[in-house]
Write an enzyme that holds these catalytic residues in place. Structure first.
Site: not given
Ligand code: EPZ
Length: 427
Positions: A22-23, A101, A125, A130-134, A314, A336, A406
């Site tokens: 999926k991911n 998301r 969520c 889960r911000p998107i600032d990066l 995960d 995480i 999902r």
């Molecule tokens: C991906 O989410 C996966 N989702 C998640 O799987 C998985 O848990 C996660 O990576 C970590 O491996 C998909 O691939 C669709 P991140 P993602 O950005 O990309 C913080 C599942 O169950 N962060 O690596 O959203 C964030 O809050 C899902 O299948 C910021 O602060 O994860 C987290 O603490 C759930 N700012 C950390 O970074 C940002 O702009 C890592 O998140 C982006 C992230």
């Protein structure tokens, strides 16, 4: 609404075919926006999240057809063709983004190809803020103007993006993917430092490369992308789902069974396999997959979630379920996401002995869990509860089955095929 009814106590034996990841699939589908020519993806899993993203891509003017067919509306096949010949709408509306998301992954491709993107902020969520600032900083480093208005991110680069240096302060899978996709069409060279190294990144890079992108270092800390003027059509096969495979691996050990995870790739899930071994499982690499079996005992273990190649967040809930029935105590630390222990009170309802202190949970194994109705809060938490139900005495019902739908394809069917007594019933 539906729920899963599980009669616990059956050891699982046999072969579980592992679906496409999926991911990875979700990001590969977003990559189709980068080219005016069709992208065909094989081995797509049939999941609710895939359908949600098809809806979003349709909204943007992407036509989705079963690969090889001349059109039609039925788009649930394993091989689909995504044709983004014309992008008619660059808005990702709240109604779709709030359901999933990962919709934020259209941002990079849209701004790179169409010069603008207006994407709803996904909001927090269940598992964290889960911000998107990066994601936004990465696109700004490539020259996009970013504004936030009325809950929407507006990114624009009417003259196109320009290569630049992006250094992430910590690892983000999604931000790396957005940056990588955007950089493929940026003018000049982009260097992404402290990039995520998850196998899904390498899968995305392989697909983008097949579309004509010039990428080096995907799967490593530094990725270099040489922008090209246009990407072309391609065909790509989605990698196997390492989280689905790991979840069934836990099921094999927990039920004291023996399962071949057909199609699973050990190199994508080494930390999971190491953790299964530490917990007393026997792991064997076979020609057509990975076998996990039990030697009759489950030992306590300690885990900390980390970015790849560390132990995946995960898989945390599933190993928590395993720890509930281990001999001795286990400590699991979630490093995480800030709120990914919501399965704990539900596991306790089944008789588990778990104490949470901050981001760590201490789990003292009990001799038996007892079936009860439980409530799923997110996808992987639901799987943890289903696994607990497989070994609990009597009946466990996992409510809010839509979370499982999902991310786990044909869950009850796959479980039944290896001996579980499981039913999907109206809630
Ligand atoms: C991906 O989410 C996966 N989702 C998640 O799987 C998985 O848990 C996660 O990576 C970590 O491996 C998909 O691939 C669709 P991140 P993602 O950005 O990309 C913080 C599942 O169950 N962060 O690596 O959203 C964030 O809050 C899902 O299948 C910021 O602060 O994860 C987290 O603490 C759930 N700012 C950390 O970074 C940002 O702009 C890592 O998140 C982006 C992230």
């Amino acid at each position: 609404m539906e729920k899963l009814l599980i009669q616990g106590g059956k050891a699982l034996h046999g072969t579980v075919p592992i679906s496409g990841a999926k991911n990875s699939a979700l990001k590969l589908m977003c990559a189709s926006l980068l080219s005016p020519e069709p992208l065909t993806l094989n081995n797509l899993p049939r999941l609710a999240d895939i359908t949600t993203l098809i809806d979003l891509l349709n909204h943007m003017g992407v036509t989705v057809t079963i690969a090889g067919s001349k059109g039609g509306t039925k788009v649930t096949g394993r091989s689909l063709t995504f044709d983004a010949g014309t992008i008619s709408d660059t808005v990702a509306p709240y109604d779709i983004v709030r359901k999933m998301r990962a919709s934020i992954l259209v941002l990079g491709p849209l701004v790179a190809r169409a010069g603008e993107a207006i994407v709803s902020l996904p909001g927090g969520c269940a598992i964290g803020n889960r911000p998107i600032d990066l994601h936004l900083k990465a696109l700004a480093a490539l020259g996009a103007d970013i504004d936030i208005e009325q809950g929407y991110v507006r990114a624009s680069a009417p003259q196109g993006l320009t290569g630049g240096k992006i250094r992430f302060p910590f690892v983000s899978v999604g931000a790396t993917e957005n940056a990588l996709m955007a950089a493929t069409l940026a003018k000049g060279t982009t260097v992404i430092e402290n990039a995520a190294r998850e196998p899904e990144i390498a899968d995305l890079a392989a697909c983008l490369t097949a579309m004509g992108a010039k990428i080096e270092g995907a799967g490593h800390e530094t990725i270099t992308v040489e922008g090209v003027d246009q990407l072309h059509g391609a065909t790509h096969t989605v990698m196997p789902d390492r989280v689905e495979a790991g979840s069934y691996g836990v099921a094999a050990l927990m039920t004291r069974g023996n399962l071949l995870l057909e199609g699973a790739r050990a190199e994508d899930m080494q930390a999971t396999l190491d953790a299964l071994t530490e917990a007393g499982g026997i792991v064997e690499i076979e020609e057509d997959g990975v076998r996990v079996k039990s030697n009759g005992h489950i030992k306590g273990f300690n885990l900390v979630t980390q970015p790849f190649p560390g132990f995946a967040t995960d898989m945390q809930a599933q190993f928590m379920a395993l720890a509930c029935v281990a001999e001795g105590a286990s400590v699991i630390t979630e490093a995480i996401f800030e709120n990914r222990f919501m399965h704990v009170p539900e596991l306790c309802r089944l008789g588990a002995d778990i104490t949470v202190t901050g981001s760590s949970a201490t789990i003292r194994g009990v001799s038996a869990l007892k079936g009860a109705p439980v409530m799923a809060t997110d996808l992987r938490a639901s799987m943890g509860l289903a696994l607990a139900g497989l070994v609990a005495t009597g009946e466990t019902s996992v409510n809010r089955l839509y979370h499982l739908d999902r991310g786990y394809e044909r869950l009850e069917e796959k479980l039944r095929q290896v001996g579980a007594v499981v039913d999907r019933v109206p809630a």
